[in-house]
Design a protein around this motif. Structure first.
Motif, PDB file in Angstrom:
ATOM      1  N   HIS A  18      -3.277  12.465  -1.211  1.00 43.48           N
ATOM      2  CA  HIS A  18      -2.554  10.949  -1.726  1.00 43.48           C
ATOM      3  C   HIS A  18      -3.708  10.520  -2.247  1.00 43.48           C
ATOM      4  N   ASP A  19      -5.249  10.474  -1.511  1.00 45.83           N
ATOM      5  CA  ASP A  19      -6.102   9.463  -1.955  1.00 45.83           C
ATOM      6  C   ASP A  19      -7.201   9.549  -2.109  1.00 45.83           C
ATOM      7  N   ASP A  52       0.546  -1.406   0.068  1.00 45.10           N
ATOM      8  CA  ASP A  52      -0.255   0.136   0.023  1.00 45.10           C
ATOM      9  C   ASP A  52       0.694   1.176  -0.140  1.00 45.10           C
ATOM     10  N   PHE A 110     -10.451  -1.618   1.482  1.00 40.80           N
ATOM     11  CA  PHE A 110     -10.143  -2.270   0.342  1.00 40.80           C
ATOM     12  C   PHE A 110     -11.093  -3.530  -1.001  1.00 40.80           C
ATOM     13  N   HIS A 130      -2.532  -0.274  12.006  1.00 42.68           N
ATOM     14  CA  HIS A 130      -2.389  -1.738  11.720  1.00 42.68           C
ATOM     15  C   HIS A 130      -0.537  -1.328  11.705  1.00 42.68           C
ATOM     16  N   ARG A 181      -7.022   6.509  -6.616  1.00 42.02           N
ATOM     17  CA  ARG A 181      -6.017   6.990  -5.734  1.00 42.02           C
ATOM     18  C   ARG A 181      -5.431   7.661  -6.437  1.00 42.02           C
ATOM     19  N   PHE A 222      -7.722  -2.806   5.918  1.00 45.25           N
ATOM     20  CA  PHE A 222      -7.186  -2.405   4.537  1.00 45.25           C
ATOM     21  C   PHE A 222      -6.914  -3.513   3.951  1.00 45.25           C
ATOM     22  N   ASP A 259      -2.383   8.789  11.141  1.00 48.81           N
ATOM     23  CA  ASP A 259      -3.346   7.884   9.886  1.00 48.81           C
ATOM     24  C   ASP A 259      -4.599   6.950  10.149  1.00 48.81           C
ATOM     25  N   VAL A 260      -5.690   7.238   9.359  1.00 45.69           N
ATOM     26  CA  VAL A 260      -7.141   6.219  10.171  1.00 45.69           C
ATOM     27  C   VAL A 260      -6.786   6.400  11.692  1.00 45.69           C
ATOM     28  N   GLN A 264      -2.382  -5.424   5.718  1.00 46.35           N
ATOM     29  CA  GLN A 264      -1.642  -4.865   6.531  1.00 46.35           C
ATOM     30  C   GLN A 264      -3.061  -4.957   7.964  1.00 46.35           C
ATOM     31  N   GLU A 293      -6.261  11.980  10.888  1.00 44.84           N
ATOM     32  CA  GLU A 293      -7.136  11.321   9.899  1.00 44.84           C
ATOM     33  C   GLU A 293      -8.426  10.415  10.360  1.00 44.84           C
ATOM     34  N   ARG A 306      -1.427  10.449  -7.459  1.00 43.93           N
ATOM     35  CA  ARG A 306       0.036   9.865  -7.367  1.00 43.93           C
ATOM     36  C   ARG A 306       0.512  10.134  -9.240  1.00 43.93           C
ATOM     37  N   ARG A 309       0.887  13.527  11.754  1.00 48.85           N
ATOM     38  CA  ARG A 309      -0.433  13.320  11.149  1.00 48.85           C
ATOM     39  C   ARG A 309      -0.090  11.558  11.328  1.00 48.85           C
ATOM     40  N   TYR A 330       2.360   2.625   3.509  1.00 50.73           N
ATOM     41  CA  TYR A 330       1.477   2.668   4.525  1.00 50.73           C
ATOM     42  C   TYR A 330       1.341   1.073   5.219  1.00 50.73           C
TER      43      TYR A 330
END
Ligand code: GLC
Length: 548
Positions: free
Chosen positions: A320-321, A58, A141, A101, A406, A160, A196-197, A164, A246, A410, A194, A61
């Protein structure tokens, strides 16, 4: 006053930013080379998405080691230099902490797989028959959120990708390990994080089937999330730093708590509600026309309620998403420049901290990939197959990906009109849009009224006017969804921001008396009029009034 109120943050996706060593993939030395450019935008922080050791399923990530740098991106010495060079220019580096994760290649998961009970407790393993996952939850996903491990006769949770695995935050040892990672990077001189989720870290006590949805209502803003964030912040001493969470499928009520300074959790939150107004019935992989009324209502609610609750918003259109905003809500052709500037003005004058995602300041568009072979993203490739299974034709599936993937964000940064857009000397890992011949940084440096220069002026206005960084917000012309207008007020200052979201001329419900205002910025040459009565296609203006 916290300095992030006057700040703008630049987001870098290192894989696609600048390739310094000619392997077709962006790297940390590439970022260092471009620091003067980034500084020239007037930004204060740079958030880079992960560049840690990872199998890259990912794109980073899926972290294998939070203290090691993936060799494609460079070395620890490069990162240290990046931090130092940014600091020299008055900018702070923010790192992306993926703490919901880890990669299944992380040593903790590897030990868990070998049956070590201590490490199995780092993750969420559940018993169950090999035929039936513990719950019907879906991975974000696509497919089940559970994977069976025959050797352990257990399932593990992965919200995800299957590589992950979700961490078990209930386990105090896990929380300690994560704090140690923060301390490690703090010591290196990083200025912010930052997360993540991060609103998914607290899972429910009981795992049950979701009869209404994909399971997210059980773990989004979960039962102990505030407790965990308070602990993380207090124990690592990051309360004085810039932190952004996020938040996936979150609520206003929770975002107020996450970001109200009295709670001592985070500085601000990303939420995504405004980026779902073109989803059909909330479904990302079904196309629909954007609902501008809803967009405006969402902004109004979040802006006004966060102000009341003393919370703080991260302001953004792109990351980026997400697909490129000019392709999504603007006009890629006739009014490309006007609409890109209008969209920028819309969010940069709001209450919160704006983020610029690499290339957004150039009005970069979706790349228009025409074949599934051109896609790289795990989510996009999974959903392409799901769409075909659902009965869509290849053309229909590609049309959806062309708007939703996404990978739209990118594609490599468009530095110049050269063969590889000045991004690399070799063929990049993902295709370069043809329009780099005219949409690129070099061209816009030369042009006084470029989108690039417009962004530079926006970051300057936030620094200069307290009404922008501190002021109260009030939305105007509420009954007219195509006009996005608001007022910011602070002491004797009033800033009025008026935007036309359409490619048509629009009459203002009440004309604005030009003489009362000073024009700070606009995307058309100002007209000499007594009253501003109409807005030109995608027109945007930022006006200042001194209240006596
Ligand atoms: C966040 C990231 C995204 C990633 C996901 C799982 O949403 O922005 O790129 O795939 O988390 O880590």
């Amino acid at each position: 006053m916290e300095n992030f109120k006057k700040s703008t943050i630049y987001q870098i996706y290192p894989k696609s930013f600048c390739d310094s060593n000619g392997d077709g993939v962006g790297d940390i030395r590439g970022i260092i080379q471009k620091l003067d450019y980034i500084k020239s935008l007037g930004v204060d922080y740079i958030w880079s998405t992960p560049f840690f050791a990872s199998p890259m399923n990912d794109n980073g990530y899926d972290v294998e080691d939070y203290r090691k740098i993936h060799p494609t991106f460079g070395t620890m010495a490069d990162v240290e230099e990046l931090i130092a060079q940014a600091e020299k220019r008055g900018m702070g580096i923010m790192l992306d902490m993926v703490f919901n994760h880890t990669s299944t290649r992380h040593k903790w998961f590897q030990k868990a797989l070998s049956g070590d009970p201590d490490y199995m407790d780092y993750y969420i393993f559940k018993d169950g028959s090999p035929k039936e996952p513990p719950t019907n939850w879906q991975s974000k996903f696509g497919g089940s959120a559970w994977e069976y491990v025959p050797s352990l006769k257990k399932w593990y949770l992965h919200l995800f990708d299957v590589t992950q695995a979700d961490l078990n935050w209930e386990n105090p040892r896990v929380r300690e390990e994560l704090k140690e990672i923060i301390r490690f990077w703090k010591e290196k001189g990083v200025k912010g994080f930052r997360f993540d989720v991060v609103n998914l870290i607290s899972k429910p006590e009981v795992f049950e089937d979701d009869t209404e949805g994909d399971g997210r209502r059980f773990y989004s803003d979960g039962p102990k999330v505030h407790e965990y964030l308070k602990e993380l912040t207090a124990d690592t001493g990051i309360n004085h730093m810039v932190t952004v969470g996020e938040m996936s499928s979150t609520s206003l009520k929770h975002c107020i708590r996450y970001s109200n300074p009295e709670e001592k959790e985070l500085s601000m939150c990303f939420n995504f509600h405004h980026l779902k107004v073109d989803y059909k019935d909330g479904e990302k992989w079904e196309l629909a026309e954007p609902d501008y009324r809803k967009l405006k209502e969402l902004f109004e609610t979040w802006q006004c309620e966060m102000e009341k609750g003393k919370g703080w918003n991260a302001l953004f259109w792109c990351n980026h998403d997400q697909p490129r905003i000019v392709s999504r809500l603007g006009d890629e052709t006739t009014y490309w420049k006007e609409s890109a500037k209008m969209l920028a003005a819309c969010i940069h004058m709001l209450r919160g901290t704006p983020y610029i995602f690499q290339g957004e300041e150039l009005g970069m568009t979706n790349p228009g990939y025409g074949d599934i072979e051109e896609y790289r993203d795990v989510e996009s490739i999974n959903y392409y197959h799901i769409l075909l299974e659902q009965g869509k034709t290849k053309e229909e599936a590609l049309e959806i990906l062309g708007q939703r993937s996404r990978d739209n964000s990118r594609s490599p940064m468009q530095w110049d009109a050269g063969e590889y857009a000045g991004f690399s000397t070799e063929k990049p890992w993902i295709g370069i849009p043809k329009n780099h011949s005219w949409i690129n940084a070099a061209a816009q440096e030369k042009e006084e009224d470029s989108i690039l220069n417009f962004y530079r002026k926006l970051t300057g206005l936030r620094k200069k006017y307290e009404a922008v960084s501190e002021g109260a917000v009030e939305f105007l012309y509420r009954e007219q969804p195509e006009i996005f207008a608001y007022r910011r007020r602070w002491n004797q200052q009033e800033i009025l921001v008026v935007n036309n979201f359409t490619g048509r001329e629009i009459k203002l419900p009440e004309p604005i008396k030009d003489r009362e205002y000073q024009r700070l910025l606009g995307n058309y040459p100002p007209e000499q009029v007594k009253w501003i009565e109409t807005l030109r296609p995608y027109e945007s203006m930022i006006l200042l009034k001194k209240i006596l």
